[in-house]
Design a protein around this motif. Structure first.
Motif, PDB file in Angstrom:
ATOM      1  N   ASP A   1      -7.076  15.412   5.073  1.00 32.00           N
ATOM      2  CA  ASP A   1      -6.565  14.056   4.936  1.00 32.00           C
ATOM      3  C   ASP A   1      -5.039  14.024   4.846  1.00 32.00           C
ATOM      4  OD1 ASP A   1      -6.747  15.389   2.523  1.00 32.00           O
ATOM      5  OD2 ASP A   1      -7.103  13.585   1.344  1.00 32.00           O
TER       6      ASP A   1
ATOM      7  N   SER B   1       0.813  -1.223   0.000  1.00 33.83           N
ATOM      8  CA  SER B   1       0.000   0.000   0.000  1.00 33.83           C
ATOM      9  C   SER B   1       0.845   1.270   0.000  1.00 33.83           C
ATOM     10  CB  SER B   1      -0.940   0.012   1.221  1.00 33.83           C
ATOM     11  OG  SER B   1      -1.725  -1.145   1.249  1.00 33.83           O
TER      12      SER B   1
ATOM     13  N   SER C   1       0.980   3.254  -2.635  1.00 29.04           N
ATOM     14  CA  SER C   1       0.453   4.137  -3.680  1.00 29.04           C
ATOM     15  C   SER C   1       0.004   5.488  -3.139  1.00 29.04           C
ATOM     16  CB  SER C   1      -0.712   3.453  -4.408  1.00 29.04           C
ATOM     17  OG  SER C   1      -1.744   3.113  -3.500  1.00 29.04           O
ATOM     18  N   GLU C   2      -0.576   5.517  -1.940  1.00 31.17           N
ATOM     19  CA  GLU C   2      -1.075   6.786  -1.392  1.00 31.17           C
ATOM     20  C   GLU C   2       0.075   7.754  -1.138  1.00 31.17           C
ATOM     21  OE1 GLU C   2      -3.520   8.510   2.516  1.00 31.17           O
ATOM     22  OE2 GLU C   2      -3.476   6.350   2.106  1.00 31.17           O
ATOM     23  N   GLU C   3       1.163   7.248  -0.550  1.00 27.81           N
ATOM     24  CA  GLU C   3       2.299   8.126  -0.265  1.00 27.81           C
ATOM     25  C   GLU C   3       3.040   8.525  -1.533  1.00 27.81           C
ATOM     26  OE1 GLU C   3       2.818   9.717   2.482  1.00 27.81           O
ATOM     27  OE2 GLU C   3       1.026   8.670   3.171  1.00 27.81           O
TER      28      GLU C   3
ATOM     29  N   ARG D   1       1.663   9.007  -4.441  1.00 28.95           N
ATOM     30  CA  ARG D   1       0.844  10.061  -5.049  1.00 28.95           C
ATOM     31  C   ARG D   1       1.003  11.375  -4.283  1.00 28.95           C
ATOM     32  NH1 ARG D   1      -2.833  10.542  -8.893  1.00 28.95           N
ATOM     33  NH2 ARG D   1      -2.727   8.303  -9.312  1.00 28.95           N
ATOM     34  N   ARG D   2       1.153  11.305  -2.992  1.00 29.79           N
ATOM     35  CA  ARG D   2       1.331  12.528  -2.197  1.00 29.79           C
ATOM     36  C   ARG D   2       2.660  13.207  -2.559  1.00 29.79           C
ATOM     37  NH1 ARG D   2      -1.313  12.799   2.639  1.00 29.79           N
ATOM     38  NH2 ARG D   2      -0.776  10.637   3.110  1.00 29.79           N
TER      39      ARG D   2
END
Length: 364
Positions: A351, A256, A258-260, A262-263
């Motif tokens: 967020d 997981s 992907s969120e970081e 993208r950030r």
């Protein structure tokens, strides 16, 4: 039995992707220019990825406009040399290496351009012990990567061409126009074999350092490599390269991420453009380039932090220090830019609260 290449920190493209290159050459039934390992369409497939008729999956090496790669490959099939131009981090070196690997099977005929690069690096040098003992001879000659490429019909690579002094650059003019390299000391010359060409790279932020002469510029076809057009494209590039680097460095797989990723990409793109992704807020731009290559470095560093000093999940606390180091090159001006961005943009994103706290902790 251990594969020696597994112990190499950074294998050359022709080593790392040997299976893909072999599969492409085996399945390629299109016409090939002389001494090319595969046809121009197959080279483009190697760069952009695809699936072959036998089911072999070719991984993408470059994410960007297909037409740019077609123009670059077509240039090398003519008598023109190729100049890859772009801001830092637009994969110029990466594309140069993979083009050479696909076409010649050898990407190591390389000259690294610097302010101290001598003319001998482009033409030839001498083994001075033999030169003094025997006088000028073929045995005393030390060929440059360009001379070797000419003899063997390969691709020679020149990195950071505009970093090389102008008088040294001009040693290329005869090579590129006449396809020959005179050796006056021996009363002879090296004539280029079919398949020979040159790929040079240059940073367009270095304009004015050592501008190419008009005579030399005419010998090149210039392809400008752009920054990734969209955030999704840049996220894809960063994800692929981080995964590849992770395998090379034997890092554990991080779930997981992907969120970081993208950030990190969002921060870089907003500061690079001076505008938030929603188009509503203008932000100051730092002095650095904040290239895709730097984003890859930040995420890779974050993966190492997470794997060795965290819980194995990529979190804001793992990437915060890397982002600060990438943004703040000038400790005075860039520090102001970063603080304003944190307070005006990051703090307002609910967020992103964990990321805001992590960045403030690192900042202090």
């Amino acid at each position: 039995m251990t594969n020696p290449e597994q112990d190499i920190l950074r294998p050359h493209a022709e080593q790392l992707y040997a299976d893909e290159l072999e599969a492409l050459a085996r399945s390629d039934d299109r016409p090939r220019p002389q001494r090319w390992n595969m046809s121009p369409p197959a080279v483009v497939t190697y760069l952009l990825g695809g699936t072959l008729s036998d089911g072999t999956v070719i991984s993408p090496k470059y994410v960007g406009p297909r037409r740019l790669m077609e123009v670059a490959v077509a240039t090398l099939a003519t008598d023109r040399a190729l100049l890859l131009l772009g801001v830092p981090g637009t994969a110029k070196t990466w594309v140069s290496e993979h083009l050479s690997a696909a076409i010649s099977g050898r990407s190591t005929l390389l000259i690294q351009g610097t302010a101290g690069t001598p003319e001998e690096a482009i033409r030839y040098g001498w083994n001075y012990a033999r030169l003094l003992a025997e006088g000028p001879s073929e045995q005393a000659l030390v060929p440059s990567p360009v001379m070797t490429a000419m003899r063997e019909g390969k691709i020679a690579r020149i990195e950071e061409l505009t970093r090389i002094p102008s008088d040294v650059q001009d040693a290329l003019i005869t090579v590129l126009s006449e396809k020959s390299l005179p050796i006056p000391e021996l009363g002879t010359e090296v004539q280029a074999a079919k398949g020979f060409s040159v790929i040079a790279t240059a940073n367009n932020r270095d304009r004015g350092v050592n501008e190419l002469s008009s005579a030399l510029r005419r010998r090149f076809n210039t392809v400008v490599l752009p920054l990734p057009a969209t955030a999704d494209e840049e996220v894809s590039i960063v994800t692929q390269r981080v995964q590849a680097l992770g395998q090379t460095l034997d890092l554990p797989e991080i779930p997981s991420a992907s969120e970081e990723i993208r950030r990190v990409v969002t921060v870089f793109r907003e500061l690079r453009s001076g505008l938030t992704s929603d188009g509503r807020t203008r932000v100051k731009q730092p002095s650095g380039t904040l290239s895709t290559a730097e984003a890859i470095s930040v995420v890779t560093h974050g993966v190492v932090m997470s794997a060795h000093f965290g819980d194995g999940v990529l979190r804001p606390s793992d990437t915060a220090a890397g982002i600060l180091g990438a943004v703040v090159k000038d400790p005075v001006a860039d520090a102001v830019v970063w603080t304003e961005y944190l307070e005006a943009v990051v703090r307002e994103r609910k967020d992103w609260a964990d990321f805001y706290r992590a960045c403030r902790e690192v900042d202090h």
